[in-house]
Motif scaffolding. Structure first.
Motif, short mmCIF file in Angstrom:
data_model
loop_
_atom_site.label_atom_id
_atom_site.label_comp_id
_atom_site.label_asym_id
_atom_site.label_seq_id
_atom_site.Cartn_x
_atom_site.Cartn_y
_atom_site.Cartn_z
N GLY A 275 -13.05 19.83 59.52
CA GLY A 275 -12.62 18.87 60.53
C GLY A 275 -12.21 17.53 59.98
N VAL A 276 -12.03 17.45 58.66
CA VAL A 276 -11.59 16.20 58.04
C VAL A 276 -10.12 15.96 58.39
N ASP A 277 -9.82 14.74 58.85
CA ASP A 277 -8.46 14.40 59.27
C ASP A 277 -7.63 13.78 58.16
N GLU A 278 -8.29 13.02 57.26
CA GLU A 278 -7.54 12.31 56.24
C GLU A 278 -8.40 12.09 55.00
N ILE A 279 -7.73 11.86 53.89
CA ILE A 279 -8.41 11.63 52.61
C ILE A 279 -7.89 10.31 52.04
N PHE A 280 -8.82 9.48 51.54
CA PHE A 280 -8.46 8.24 50.87
C PHE A 280 -8.88 8.30 49.42
N LEU A 281 -8.14 7.61 48.58
CA LEU A 281 -8.55 7.43 47.18
C LEU A 281 -8.00 6.11 46.68
N GLU A 282 -8.50 5.69 45.52
CA GLU A 282 -8.00 4.47 44.87
C GLU A 282 -7.60 4.82 43.45
N TYR B 63 -0.87 12.43 42.47
CA TYR B 63 -1.37 12.33 43.84
C TYR B 63 -0.23 12.41 44.84
N GLU B 64 0.89 11.76 44.52
CA GLU B 64 2.04 11.82 45.43
C GLU B 64 2.56 13.24 45.56
N ALA B 65 2.50 13.99 44.46
CA ALA B 65 2.94 15.39 44.49
C ALA B 65 2.04 16.24 45.39
N CYS B 66 0.79 15.77 45.58
CA CYS B 66 -0.17 16.48 46.45
C CYS B 66 -0.17 15.94 47.88
N GLY B 67 0.76 15.02 48.18
CA GLY B 67 0.90 14.55 49.56
C GLY B 67 0.26 13.22 49.87
N PHE B 68 -0.24 12.50 48.86
CA PHE B 68 -0.82 11.18 49.11
C PHE B 68 0.28 10.11 49.15
N GLU B 69 0.06 9.09 49.98
CA GLU B 69 0.99 7.97 50.06
C GLU B 69 0.23 6.66 49.89
N LYS B 70 0.86 5.67 49.26
CA LYS B 70 0.24 4.37 49.08
C LYS B 70 0.10 3.67 50.43
N THR B 71 -1.07 3.09 50.66
CA THR B 71 -1.30 2.39 51.92
C THR B 71 -1.51 0.89 51.75
N GLU C 33 -4.66 1.82 47.21
CA GLU C 33 -5.33 2.78 48.06
C GLU C 33 -4.26 3.77 48.49
N MET C 34 -4.59 5.06 48.46
CA MET C 34 -3.64 6.10 48.85
C MET C 34 -4.31 6.99 49.90
N LYS C 35 -3.49 7.54 50.78
CA LYS C 35 -4.02 8.36 51.87
C LYS C 35 -3.20 9.63 52.03
N GLN D 168 -4.85 18.65 39.86
CA GLN D 168 -4.10 19.23 40.97
C GLN D 168 -4.73 20.52 41.47
N GLN D 169 -5.27 21.33 40.53
CA GLN D 169 -5.93 22.57 40.93
C GLN D 169 -7.17 22.28 41.76
N MET D 170 -7.93 21.26 41.36
CA MET D 170 -9.13 20.90 42.12
C MET D 170 -8.76 20.38 43.51
N LEU D 171 -7.71 19.54 43.57
CA LEU D 171 -7.26 19.04 44.87
C LEU D 171 -6.81 20.18 45.77
N ASP D 172 -5.99 21.06 45.25
CA ASP D 172 -5.49 22.19 46.04
C ASP D 172 -6.63 23.07 46.53
N PHE D 173 -7.65 23.23 45.72
CA PHE D 173 -8.83 24.02 46.09
C PHE D 173 -9.58 23.35 47.25
#
Length: 279
Positions: free
Chosen positions: A112-119, A131-139, A274-276, A98-103
């Protein structure tokens, strides 16, 4: 919680140390991963991993966590992709990811990045919650398959090599956009390792597949929208009989594709979300 954790860019990281930590982080994962240093470097190239925007966590000068970001245009949006995240086992439980994500978020937004994806593996509730706590949602749900094709067909068409990737378009072949790892740009990044072949009718490409020559992983395959239900996909795979192959990140919504893969005799061995996150 550790108080002496330094969060920083991976710009000056030693690739050997990063590769070792990557393997250590995934050694007891749901699907075990163990890459050689050369394979790891090819992964960075294929996924457009940018170490300047990737993040590390260090304690007393030792790298103990990483967050790999690829950056490119994905569709019409500047997008970041998490190509891997991990923390060495003895330092887990300290919210380092979470610290790395927040950083990373302000720096990516500034770029200029609009969105982030992960699996993430569908069984990994701890990571999903983080990830959900950091604002990611399942897509979407992504399936992975492996095995030896057993479907036997009589090839009525010649399977030929070609190299013009511009022939492969969503308009002609795709129902759903491929994921980052299977996208055309990822294939272009490692084109020397790929074998691309297809079936033509009246000089029109009607079916194709793209495979890694070194590990027989299928990145993409497709049949032209106007030529479906004619066994072209079965013919396309006839040259892989008795070869171990693997396909990852097959969209669960593509019912006919998943049914066909299973009809080949391949086995479902992993499922991921996949989460975005929109920045």
């Amino acid at each position: 919680m550790q108080t002496n954790i330094e969060i920083h860019s991976l710009t000056n990281v030693d690739i050997k140390d990063l590769s070792a930590l990557y393997n250590l982080s995934y050694q007891n994962y749901y699907v075990s991963i163990n890459l050689t240093e050369e394979q790891f470097q090819k992964k960075l190239i294929m996924e457009d991993i940018d170490l300047e925007f990737s993040v590390g966590a260090t304690i007393d000068g030792k790298l103990i966590g990483f967050l790999l970001y690829g950056i490119r245009m994905y569709g019409d949006k500047k997008t970041a992709y998490v190509g891997g995240t991990g923390v060495c086992p003895e330092k887990r439980g300290n919210k380092i990811t979470q610290q790395m994500l927040d950083f990373s978020f302000p720096k990516l937004k500034n770029e200029g990045v609009d969105e982030i994806f992960l699996e993430v593996n569908t069984k990994n509730d701890f990571a999903i919650n983080a990830y959900e706590a950091c604002g990611f949602e399942k897509t979407r749900v992504l399936n992975s398959y492996k095995g030896v094709p057993v479907l036997v067909v009589n090839p009525l068409h010649e399977i030929v090599a070609f190299d013009d990737l511009s022939l492969i378009t969503g308009e002609n072949f795709w129902d759903i956009k491929p994921t980052w790892k299977n996208e055309i740009q990822s294939i272009k990044n490692i084109i020397d390792n790929c074998q691309i072949n297809g079936i033509y009718e009246d000089r029109i490409l009607v079916a194709y597949k793209i495979i890694n020559k070194n590990n027989t992983r299928i990145y993409q395959f497709g049949v032209h929208h106007d030529y479906r239900n004619r066994y072209l996909a079965s013919i396309l795979f006839s040259d892989l009989k008795n070869k171990e192959i693997k396909m990852i990140n097959v969209d669960d919504r593509e019912v006919s594709t998943n049914d066909f893969i299973q009809s080949l005799g391949l086995e479902l061995y992993d499922k991921q979300y996949e989460m975005k996150k929109i920045l």
